[in-house]
Design a protein around this motif. Sequence first.
Motif, PDB file in Angstrom:
ATOM      1  N   ASN A  72     109.631  12.627  72.921  1.00  0.00           N
ATOM      2  CA  ASN A  72     110.670  13.651  72.844  1.00  0.00           C
ATOM      3  C   ASN A  72     111.317  13.621  71.460  1.00  0.00           C
ATOM      4  N   PRO A  73     110.744  14.334  70.482  1.00  0.00           N
ATOM      5  CA  PRO A  73     111.305  14.292  69.134  1.00  0.00           C
ATOM      6  C   PRO A  73     112.719  14.870  69.034  1.00  0.00           C
ATOM      7  N   ALA A  74     113.126  15.681  69.993  1.00  0.00           N
ATOM      8  CA  ALA A  74     114.477  16.251  69.961  1.00  0.00           C
ATOM      9  C   ALA A  74     115.540  15.191  70.206  1.00  0.00           C
ATOM     10  N   ILE A  75     115.145  13.999  70.651  1.00  0.00           N
ATOM     11  CA  ILE A  75     116.109  12.925  70.905  1.00  0.00           C
ATOM     12  C   ILE A  75     116.814  12.527  69.610  1.00  0.00           C
ATOM     13  N   ILE A  76     116.172  12.740  68.467  1.00  0.00           N
ATOM     14  CA  ILE A  76     116.799  12.409  67.187  1.00  0.00           C
ATOM     15  C   ILE A  76     118.075  13.218  67.017  1.00  0.00           C
ATOM     16  N   ASN A  77     118.036  14.499  67.377  1.00  0.00           N
ATOM     17  CA  ASN A  77     119.248  15.320  67.304  1.00  0.00           C
ATOM     18  C   ASN A  77     120.347  14.721  68.162  1.00  0.00           C
ATOM     19  N   THR A  78     120.010  14.319  69.372  1.00  0.00           N
ATOM     20  CA  THR A  78     120.995  13.752  70.286  1.00  0.00           C
ATOM     21  C   THR A  78     121.577  12.457  69.734  1.00  0.00           C
ATOM     22  N   HIS A 113     119.682  18.322  61.732  1.00  0.00           N
ATOM     23  CA  HIS A 113     119.525  19.776  61.641  1.00  0.00           C
ATOM     24  C   HIS A 113     119.045  20.163  60.245  1.00  0.00           C
ATOM     25  N   PHE A 114     119.572  19.465  59.218  1.00  0.00           N
ATOM     26  CA  PHE A 114     119.104  19.715  57.860  1.00  0.00           C
ATOM     27  C   PHE A 114     117.656  19.271  57.715  1.00  0.00           C
ATOM     28  N   ILE A 115     117.357  18.069  58.243  1.00  0.00           N
ATOM     29  CA  ILE A 115     115.989  17.555  58.156  1.00  0.00           C
ATOM     30  C   ILE A 115     115.037  18.485  58.892  1.00  0.00           C
ATOM     31  N   GLY A 116     115.470  18.960  60.067  1.00  0.00           N
ATOM     32  CA  GLY A 116     114.614  19.824  60.879  1.00  0.00           C
ATOM     33  C   GLY A 116     114.384  21.181  60.267  1.00  0.00           C
ATOM     34  N   PHE A 117     115.266  21.594  59.373  1.00  0.00           N
ATOM     35  CA  PHE A 117     115.124  22.910  58.770  1.00  0.00           C
ATOM     36  C   PHE A 117     114.766  22.810  57.288  1.00  0.00           C
ATOM     37  N   GLY A 118     115.448  21.927  56.567  1.00  0.00           N
ATOM     38  CA  GLY A 118     115.296  21.859  55.122  1.00  0.00           C
ATOM     39  C   GLY A 118     113.988  21.257  54.655  1.00  0.00           C
ATOM     40  N   ILE A 119     113.630  20.123  55.202  1.00  0.00           N
ATOM     41  CA  ILE A 119     112.415  19.447  54.750  1.00  0.00           C
ATOM     42  C   ILE A 119     111.161  20.277  55.016  1.00  0.00           C
ATOM     43  N   PRO A 120     110.995  20.864  56.220  1.00  0.00           N
ATOM     44  CA  PRO A 120     109.808  21.709  56.398  1.00  0.00           C
ATOM     45  C   PRO A 120     109.767  22.911  55.451  1.00  0.00           C
ATOM     46  N   GLY A 138     101.133  26.740  54.267  1.00  0.00           N
ATOM     47  CA  GLY A 138     102.470  26.814  53.680  1.00  0.00           C
ATOM     48  C   GLY A 138     103.303  27.914  54.293  1.00  0.00           C
ATOM     49  N   ILE A 139     102.699  29.080  54.505  1.00  0.00           N
ATOM     50  CA  ILE A 139     103.414  30.204  55.125  1.00  0.00           C
ATOM     51  C   ILE A 139     103.792  29.872  56.569  1.00  0.00           C
ATOM     52  N   ILE A 140     102.860  29.284  57.308  1.00  0.00           N
ATOM     53  CA  ILE A 140     103.133  28.917  58.710  1.00  0.00           C
ATOM     54  C   ILE A 140     104.266  27.905  58.789  1.00  0.00           C
ATOM     55  N   VAL A 141     104.238  26.906  57.930  1.00  0.00           N
ATOM     56  CA  VAL A 141     105.291  25.880  57.942  1.00  0.00           C
ATOM     57  C   VAL A 141     106.639  26.501  57.600  1.00  0.00           C
ATOM     58  N   MET A 142     106.671  27.402  56.640  1.00  0.00           N
ATOM     59  CA  MET A 142     107.938  28.024  56.248  1.00  0.00           C
ATOM     60  C   MET A 142     108.453  28.990  57.314  1.00  0.00           C
ATOM     61  N   SER A 196     109.080  20.228  62.037  1.00  0.00           N
ATOM     62  CA  SER A 196     109.948  19.045  62.061  1.00  0.00           C
ATOM     63  C   SER A 196     109.662  18.193  63.293  1.00  0.00           C
ATOM     64  N   LYS A 197     109.340  18.812  64.425  1.00  0.00           N
ATOM     65  CA  LYS A 197     108.969  18.028  65.609  1.00  0.00           C
ATOM     66  C   LYS A 197     107.714  17.201  65.324  1.00  0.00           C
ATOM     67  N   PHE A 198     106.763  17.814  64.640  1.00  0.00           N
ATOM     68  CA  PHE A 198     105.544  17.105  64.259  1.00  0.00           C
ATOM     69  C   PHE A 198     105.875  15.935  63.337  1.00  0.00           C
ATOM     70  N   LEU A 199     106.747  16.171  62.341  1.00  0.00           N
ATOM     71  CA  LEU A 199     107.133  15.108  61.418  1.00  0.00           C
ATOM     72  C   LEU A 199     107.882  13.995  62.151  1.00  0.00           C
ATOM     73  N   PHE A 200     108.743  14.366  63.110  1.00  0.00           N
ATOM     74  CA  PHE A 200     109.462  13.350  63.881  1.00  0.00           C
ATOM     75  C   PHE A 200     108.489  12.538  64.726  1.00  0.00           C
ATOM     76  N   ARG A 201     107.464  13.188  65.265  1.00  0.00           N
ATOM     77  CA  ARG A 201     106.455  12.448  66.037  1.00  0.00           C
ATOM     78  C   ARG A 201     105.714  11.460  65.138  1.00  0.00           C
TER      79      ARG A 201
END
Length: 183
Positions: A24-30, A78-85, A127-131, A138-143
Amino acid sequence: MNIRNFRYSFEIILIILGIIIIVNPAIINTIFNIFGAVIVLYNVLKFVMGKLGKAPEYPVSRFIIGIFIGIGVAAIPHFIGFGIPLVLGAFVLYNGIERLIQAYKIKQHSGKYGTSLIIGAVFALIGIIVMINPFSTSKFLFRILGIVLAGQGVLRIASDMRIRKQNEDIIPDIIEGVFHEKK
């Protein structure tokens, strides 16, 4: 209390945390939201208790800085989940466009440009798909982070066991003051 009871506790925590993040990568947000809320609550309580006279005076500047730190901690995932990708997607897109330009230049000089063209198109598309969809990325990166944490825990345990096995006969000799290598 015997310290051996806690020998691998840090490594086990890494493995468990890694598995939880993989599932559950969303646990990082929690987790970050909880830490941020605790920091904010701590600062509010210290400030209020200081104003009521039940604790030492808590400076307003510390209170404000503490609130901002708590909000910042809660905002990190939230920044990591949006900014880094977005940054990663822009980098891959740029790389793809560069390769497409390179393929065009190779074609102008009558060279084999097929590989550069295909790789450039694939990179540009990724690149387009990721953006476009940074949250799935970000879920993939958290995994991946979860896999790294769990793997690190396992490797630390394995490394410790290997070192212990290699040194189990040397340690008693060192305590006695004599070094003998096992043959």
